[in-house]
Motif scaffolding. Structure first.
Motif, short mmCIF file in Angstrom:
data_model
loop_
_atom_site.label_atom_id
_atom_site.label_comp_id
_atom_site.label_asym_id
_atom_site.label_seq_id
_atom_site.Cartn_x
_atom_site.Cartn_y
_atom_site.Cartn_z
N PHE A 34 0.86 -1.20 -0.02
CA PHE A 34 0.12 0.01 -0.07
C PHE A 34 1.00 1.24 -0.08
O PHE A 34 1.90 1.19 0.33
CB PHE A 34 -1.12 0.08 1.09
N LYS A 35 0.25 2.37 -0.65
CA LYS A 35 1.21 3.50 -0.84
C LYS A 35 0.34 4.43 0.26
O LYS A 35 -0.81 4.38 0.96
CB LYS A 35 0.99 4.14 -2.08
N ILE A 36 1.41 5.56 0.98
CA ILE A 36 0.57 6.32 1.85
C ILE A 36 0.88 7.60 1.46
O ILE A 36 1.69 8.25 0.53
CB ILE A 36 1.54 6.26 3.37
N ALA A 37 -0.26 8.39 1.71
CA ALA A 37 -0.43 9.74 0.99
C ALA A 37 -0.55 10.81 2.32
O ALA A 37 -1.28 10.17 3.27
CB ALA A 37 -1.53 9.99 0.11
N GLN A 38 0.26 12.11 2.27
CA GLN A 38 -0.24 12.93 3.26
C GLN A 38 -0.73 14.05 2.98
O GLN A 38 -0.04 14.68 1.67
CB GLN A 38 0.86 13.01 4.35
N ASP A 39 -1.69 14.46 3.40
CA ASP A 39 -2.36 15.71 2.79
C ASP A 39 -2.55 15.59 1.23
O ASP A 39 -2.28 16.94 0.62
CB ASP A 39 -1.53 17.18 3.33
N ASN A 40 -3.27 14.72 0.78
CA ASN A 40 -3.66 14.65 -0.51
C ASN A 40 -2.35 14.45 -1.50
O ASN A 40 -2.66 14.76 -2.76
CB ASN A 40 -4.26 15.49 -0.92
N LYS A 41 -1.28 14.18 -0.80
CA LYS A 41 -0.15 13.64 -2.09
C LYS A 41 0.51 12.71 -1.62
O LYS A 41 1.03 12.17 -0.59
CB LYS A 41 1.08 14.71 -1.88
N ILE A 42 0.83 11.45 -2.49
CA ILE A 42 1.20 10.27 -2.43
C ILE A 42 2.70 10.66 -2.21
O ILE A 42 3.41 11.42 -2.75
CB ILE A 42 1.12 9.23 -3.52
N ASP A 43 3.15 10.03 -0.90
CA ASP A 43 4.67 10.22 -0.55
C ASP A 43 5.31 9.15 -0.13
O ASP A 43 4.88 7.92 0.12
CB ASP A 43 4.65 11.48 0.82
N SER A 44 6.85 9.43 0.03
CA SER A 44 7.75 8.40 0.28
C SER A 44 7.80 7.86 1.62
O SER A 44 7.70 8.83 2.55
CB SER A 44 9.06 8.65 -0.56
N ASP A 45 8.12 6.72 2.18
CA ASP A 45 8.28 6.34 3.48
C ASP A 45 9.49 6.99 3.94
O ASP A 45 9.39 7.32 5.44
CB ASP A 45 8.68 4.76 3.55
N LEU A 46 10.31 7.55 3.27
CA LEU A 46 11.56 8.35 3.58
C LEU A 46 11.29 9.88 4.27
O LEU A 46 11.84 10.57 4.90
CB LEU A 46 12.88 8.29 2.82
N LYS A 50 -10.57 19.27 -12.72
CA LYS A 50 -12.01 18.61 -13.21
C LYS A 50 -12.20 17.58 -12.19
O LYS A 50 -11.32 16.70 -11.83
CB LYS A 50 -12.17 18.60 -14.57
N ASN A 51 -13.51 17.51 -11.97
CA ASN A 51 -13.97 16.16 -11.46
C ASN A 51 -14.24 15.01 -12.24
O ASN A 51 -15.32 15.08 -13.08
CB ASN A 51 -15.01 16.27 -10.35
N ILE A 52 -13.57 14.09 -12.42
CA ILE A 52 -13.58 13.07 -13.52
C ILE A 52 -14.97 12.01 -13.11
O ILE A 52 -15.23 11.10 -13.79
CB ILE A 52 -12.44 12.18 -13.60
N PHE A 53 -15.33 12.15 -11.70
CA PHE A 53 -16.19 10.98 -11.25
C PHE A 53 -17.49 11.13 -11.39
O PHE A 53 -18.15 12.54 -11.15
CB PHE A 53 -15.92 10.78 -9.81
N VAL A 54 -18.43 10.15 -11.91
CA VAL A 54 -19.77 10.17 -11.69
C VAL A 54 -20.23 9.06 -11.15
O VAL A 54 -19.52 8.21 -10.88
CB VAL A 54 -20.17 10.09 -13.46
N ALA A 108 -12.55 5.60 -4.32
CA ALA A 108 -11.33 6.40 -4.68
C ALA A 108 -11.03 7.13 -3.76
O ALA A 108 -11.90 7.72 -2.87
CB ALA A 108 -11.70 7.03 -6.03
N GLN A 109 -9.82 7.62 -3.76
CA GLN A 109 -9.47 8.71 -3.06
C GLN A 109 -9.45 9.85 -3.92
O GLN A 109 -8.59 10.23 -4.78
CB GLN A 109 -8.01 8.64 -2.39
N ILE A 110 -10.75 10.63 -4.14
CA ILE A 110 -11.16 11.54 -5.03
C ILE A 110 -10.23 12.61 -5.21
O ILE A 110 -9.93 12.99 -6.34
CB ILE A 110 -12.67 11.85 -4.80
N ASP A 111 -9.95 13.15 -4.15
CA ASP A 111 -8.90 14.36 -4.31
C ASP A 111 -7.72 13.99 -4.87
O ASP A 111 -7.36 14.89 -5.95
CB ASP A 111 -8.50 15.00 -2.86
N ILE A 112 -6.93 12.99 -4.56
CA ILE A 112 -5.67 12.53 -5.20
C ILE A 112 -6.11 12.19 -6.61
O ILE A 112 -5.15 12.62 -7.48
CB ILE A 112 -4.97 11.56 -4.40
N ALA A 113 -7.01 11.35 -6.85
CA ALA A 113 -7.32 10.96 -8.23
C ALA A 113 -7.32 12.09 -9.20
O ALA A 113 -6.92 12.02 -10.18
CB ALA A 113 -8.62 10.02 -8.24
N GLN A 135 -6.32 15.33 -8.98
CA GLN A 135 -5.38 16.15 -9.12
C GLN A 135 -4.25 15.06 -10.01
O GLN A 135 -3.87 15.97 -10.98
CB GLN A 135 -4.58 15.91 -7.65
N VAL A 136 -4.16 14.02 -9.76
CA VAL A 136 -3.17 13.20 -10.62
C VAL A 136 -3.73 13.01 -12.13
O VAL A 136 -2.99 13.21 -13.03
CB VAL A 136 -2.78 11.45 -10.23
#
Lengths: 77, 146, 146, 77
Positions: free
Chosen positions: A48-60, B6-10, B59-64, B66-67
């Motif tokens: 599993f990946k971990i994100a902080q404050d809506n950004k996927i981040d590295s374990d380091l 944009k929000n891609i989710f429906v 989904a993690q909507i905010d990250i999805a 954004q990416v």
């Protein structure tokens, strides 16, 4: 500092939890990961990946966010 | 920049009539000569004698979003595209229904072919979307992308 | 074999609702996981200050359908496809309207991406179809594919 | 043997003809092509393929079909 940890997808099944708050200090994302694995040993069996404050981040990386998301393998599309 | 994401989710499946509407909207854009559309459809996969009847997407909507925004911007800067539309379902989508819609348009065909493959592959690899496959007996497993 | 050759030609533009209908027909084919659609749209190209308002298509229909049949058979034997639908307009198609529709489906995405590009390129190169581009002043020129 | 020759696309404009019948004997497709160019010199300025009996064929082939089609550059799609 309080952090909120959210579990996504099958991680909710493995932990039985959707989200939880922690007040323990963690220096890095990796140290949070290690702590969670001691609480939920089955997390060892899944990438599993971990994100902080809506950004996927590295374990380091330093853990300085307040919203932590645990993301199992992606399967969109 | 934040407001441009944009929000891609429906919610639920993407209907063929929604796709037709989206195509029709491009008839006023007369600089376009080529459209390329990818549609992901939920398969009734057979696994150990059990058949998938639906996939529930979360989904993690905010990250999805954004990416996806970053994938979109990268494609626009790399390829000569007129427009791009991306939608993904959340919630339950039944087998045979459409859960993923990517639509690119350009004056010519080469940019749409090259960009669509890249965008679809990137979205599948990089967006935190999670599919829970339900079988007909209501048991489930977690989808893994190939 | 002769009776298996399909007629790809339709009179006038291909409507978005016809495309939606074609997509909807695939919802019962639950082994499909990926669709890829190419649409050719008539561009209002500007040439020496004159704008293309329509293209009138004619064809040597028997040869075009035969060659398209061969392209179709070759794609089915080379790629793992569930189905394939090909339509091309005859007669006048106005700028912004769709004149060409190729639709391939498969369990997975790689075969649809690889086959669609090849089929579209082959059809453009090998089918005796002729486009007469009309300008707004009713003068014309003969279309040349890039 | 009578052959029917059909002109497609811009070849109709160049020749002013949609179709015509010939009773002259031609041994190869190439010799028919040469004959047509003597009648319509502007055909020299355009590449065109020749089909006999609904198959595109080479100039070296024997002309033994009865339906001959003259096909200018393709521009479908």
């Amino acid at each position: 500092m309080e952090i909120k940890v959210r579990y996504f997808g099958q991680l909710q099944e493995i932990t039985g939890v959707k989200e939880a708050s922690f007040t323990l200090p963690f220096d890095t994302i990796g140290s949070l990961r290690a702590h969670l694995i001691t609480i939920y040993p089955d997390l060892k069996n899944i990438n599993f990946k971990i994100a902080q404050d809506n950004k996927i981040d590295s374990d380091l990386s330093d853990l300085n966010g307040t919203l932590i998301d645990l993301l199992p393998p992606f399967s969109g599309g | 920049m934040k407001d441009k994401i944009k929000n891609i989710f429906v919610e639920g499946a993407i209907s063929p009539s929604k796709i037709a509407e989206s195509i029709a909207h491009h008839q006023s854009k007369t600089e376009i000569g080529a459209h390329n559309i990818f549609l992901g459809q939920v398969r009734a996969d057979q696994i150990d004698k059990k058949k998938v009847s639906a996939i529930e997407y979360t989904a993690q909507i905010d990250i999805a979003n954004q990416v996806c925004h970053e994938i979109r911007e990268a494609a626009f800067s790399k390829y000569d595209l007129s427009c791009m539309h991306i939608y993904h379902s959340l919630g339950k989508v039944y087998s045979g229904e459409i859960c993923f819609f990517v639509f690119v348009s350009s004056a010519h065909r080469t940019p749409v072919f090259d960009s669509l493959t890249e965008i679809v592959n990137d979205i599948k690899a990089k967006l935190p979307i999670f599919g829970k496959e339900f079988f007909e007996d209501q048991s489930h497993q977690w989808k893994v992308n190939q």
